[in-house]
Design a protein around this motif. Structure first.
Motif, PDB file in Angstrom:
ATOM      1  N   ARG A 113      47.461  19.686  10.007  1.00  0.00           N
ATOM      2  CA  ARG A 113      47.970  19.611   8.639  1.00  0.00           C
ATOM      3  C   ARG A 113      48.959  18.456   8.488  1.00  0.00           C
ATOM      4  O   ARG A 113      48.918  17.717   7.494  1.00  0.00           O
ATOM      5  CB  ARG A 113      48.637  20.936   8.251  1.00  0.00           C
ATOM      6  N   GLU A 144      47.019  15.156   8.523  1.00  0.00           N
ATOM      7  CA  GLU A 144      46.332  14.928   7.250  1.00  0.00           C
ATOM      8  C   GLU A 144      47.308  14.436   6.185  1.00  0.00           C
ATOM      9  O   GLU A 144      47.004  13.484   5.438  1.00  0.00           O
ATOM     10  CB  GLU A 144      45.648  16.208   6.788  1.00  0.00           C
ATOM     11  N   ALA A 145      48.477  15.056   6.100  1.00  0.00           N
ATOM     12  CA  ALA A 145      49.458  14.649   5.092  1.00  0.00           C
ATOM     13  C   ALA A 145      49.953  13.231   5.340  1.00  0.00           C
ATOM     14  O   ALA A 145      50.133  12.444   4.403  1.00  0.00           O
ATOM     15  CB  ALA A 145      50.626  15.632   5.089  1.00  0.00           C
ATOM     16  N   VAL A 190      48.401  10.737   6.996  1.00  0.00           N
ATOM     17  CA  VAL A 190      47.346   9.751   6.748  1.00  0.00           C
ATOM     18  C   VAL A 190      47.052   9.642   5.258  1.00  0.00           C
ATOM     19  O   VAL A 190      46.913   8.544   4.711  1.00  0.00           O
ATOM     20  CB  VAL A 190      46.075  10.120   7.544  1.00  0.00           C
ATOM     21  N   GLU A 191      46.966  10.785   4.589  1.00  0.00           N
ATOM     22  CA  GLU A 191      46.707  10.777   3.142  1.00  0.00           C
ATOM     23  C   GLU A 191      47.816  10.045   2.397  1.00  0.00           C
ATOM     24  O   GLU A 191      47.566   9.355   1.404  1.00  0.00           O
ATOM     25  CB  GLU A 191      46.594  12.210   2.629  1.00  0.00           C
ATOM     26  N   GLY A 192      49.059  10.167   2.884  1.00  0.00           N
ATOM     27  CA  GLY A 192      50.181   9.524   2.226  1.00  0.00           C
ATOM     28  C   GLY A 192      50.320   8.041   2.503  1.00  0.00           C
ATOM     29  O   GLY A 192      51.139   7.372   1.865  1.00  0.00           O
ATOM     30  N   GLY A 193      49.559   7.511   3.467  1.00  0.00           N
ATOM     31  CA  GLY A 193      49.546   6.075   3.660  1.00  0.00           C
ATOM     32  C   GLY A 193      50.081   5.551   4.971  1.00  0.00           C
ATOM     33  O   GLY A 193      50.292   4.343   5.120  1.00  0.00           O
ATOM     34  N   PHE A 242      40.691  11.625  12.135  1.00  0.00           N
ATOM     35  CA  PHE A 242      41.334  10.574  11.340  1.00  0.00           C
ATOM     36  C   PHE A 242      41.174   9.217  12.018  1.00  0.00           C
ATOM     37  O   PHE A 242      41.387   9.084  13.222  1.00  0.00           O
ATOM     38  CB  PHE A 242      42.821  10.883  11.154  1.00  0.00           C
ATOM     39  N   VAL A 269      53.536  15.682   1.788  1.00  0.00           N
ATOM     40  CA  VAL A 269      52.733  14.510   1.428  1.00  0.00           C
ATOM     41  C   VAL A 269      53.358  13.731   0.269  1.00  0.00           C
ATOM     42  O   VAL A 269      53.212  12.500   0.186  1.00  0.00           O
ATOM     43  CB  VAL A 269      51.275  14.923   1.104  1.00  0.00           C
ATOM     44  N   LYS A 270      54.104  14.404  -0.615  1.00  0.00           N
ATOM     45  CA  LYS A 270      54.767  13.695  -1.695  1.00  0.00           C
ATOM     46  C   LYS A 270      55.844  12.760  -1.152  1.00  0.00           C
ATOM     47  O   LYS A 270      56.020  11.635  -1.646  1.00  0.00           O
ATOM     48  CB  LYS A 270      55.382  14.687  -2.685  1.00  0.00           C
ATOM     49  N   ARG A 306      54.050   9.704   0.340  1.00  0.00           N
ATOM     50  CA  ARG A 306      53.607   8.756  -0.690  1.00  0.00           C
ATOM     51  C   ARG A 306      54.787   7.956  -1.237  1.00  0.00           C
ATOM     52  O   ARG A 306      54.678   6.736  -1.464  1.00  0.00           O
ATOM     53  CB  ARG A 306      52.903   9.504  -1.818  1.00  0.00           C
ATOM     54  N   ARG A 319      55.769   5.385   1.362  1.00  0.00           N
ATOM     55  CA  ARG A 319      54.813   4.274   1.387  1.00  0.00           C
ATOM     56  C   ARG A 319      55.043   3.349   0.194  1.00  0.00           C
ATOM     57  O   ARG A 319      54.996   2.108   0.322  1.00  0.00           O
ATOM     58  CB  ARG A 319      53.379   4.810   1.383  1.00  0.00           C
TER      59      ARG A 319
END
Length: 280
Positions: free
Chosen positions: A51, A54-55, A57-60, A99, A264-265, A268, A271
């Protein structure tokens, strides 16, 4: 600056394909065998690591470091059980398969030999080592630099492609025992002992290195320099002006504390704050 090591490549560019990077930290929960392991099997551990990955990588984030930070209090390298390498290898392999970002491994405390083994098992690109050269007094006691035995072990594994990111003026310790060697000299020792990148840290987890220390480390070496502690969205632009990247953890967690899940916020927002410096 007199060159003291035959290093012609740039590990950051070789691994990540860019000159400046944001690397997120996976603080693994306590593994079986560690005092804080609560029992109940390993699925919850693996799920928490996935988890967070994922957060991040998704966030940059450009890459990740996998670390056994939940295994407090940390053992000396010779006291780390085989189970730690086994569980960390599973985590690294699962994240690698899920990932497409470069991975690093840090085994606490100061254990590059199991880190190289984990990196090979899980296809990681680099390891982080807190005390690569010299010696210091840490929370765990007297800690020696492990470069000589670790590099011979890397050769034994035919793992020369796994790079070494080494801390200079390492946190959580009294440096070089009697503190009669400057940060410049400590940094130059890392290159002399074949490290591939240098990491500046603060005094403890979540505490940033000063700009003066970052600049002193940067002026002492031709190796890429990263900051590995205390990086936030408020200071990331200033740090990236002087370095090749950062390793960031606590400020991306819920509430800004290392033991919480990654938010994840926050990733982001971090980033976004870094973007102008990354594009410069």
């Amino acid at each position: 600056m007199t060159q003291i090591a035959n290093t012609s490549s740039n590990a950051i560019r070789d691994i990540f394909g860019t000159g400046k990077v944001l690397i997120g930290m996976i603080h693994c929960p306590a593994f079986p065998g560690a005092p804080r392991y609560a029992g109940g099997g390993t699925d919850a551990i693996y799920d928490a690591c996935m988890r967070d990955a994922e957060a991040l990588v998704e966030g940059g984030m450009h890459g990740l470091v996998i670390e056994n930070h939940g295994d407090i209090p940390f053992s000396k390298p010779e006291d780390i059980g085989h189970e730690t390498a086994a569980f960390m290898s599973v985590v690294t392999d699962r994240i690698n398969r899920a990932f497409s970002v470069p991975l690093g491994v840090n085994v606490l405390a100061n254990a590059p030999i199991p880190a190289f083994a984990i990196a090979m098992a899980g296809s990681a690109k680099f390891i982080r080592v807190n005390q690569w050269a010299n010696a210091y007094v840490a929370n765990e006691g007297f800690m020696e630099g492990r470069a000589a035995e670790a590099m011979r072990y890397r050769s034994l594994l035919r793992a020369e492609h796994v790079k070494v990111f080494a801390d200079s003026h390492v946190k959580h310790g009294s440096h070089a025992i009697v503190a009669d060697r400057s940060i410049t000299e400590l940094t130059r020792d890392l290159a002399f002992f074949d490290a591939d990148a240098v990491i500046a840290t603060g005094q403890r987890t979540g505490n940033t290195a000063t700009i003066e220390e970052i600049e002193e480390i940067g002026s002492a070496t031709d190796l890429p320099v990263l900051v590995g502690s205390g990086v936030t969205r408020d200071n990331i632009a200033e740090i990236l002006e002087r370095t090749s990247g950062v390793i960031v953890a606590s400020s991306l967690k819920e509430g800004g504390v290392w033991w919480n899940p990654v938010d994840v916020k926050r990733v982001r927002a971090f980033r976004a704050a870094a973007e102008p410096a990354l594009e410069a």
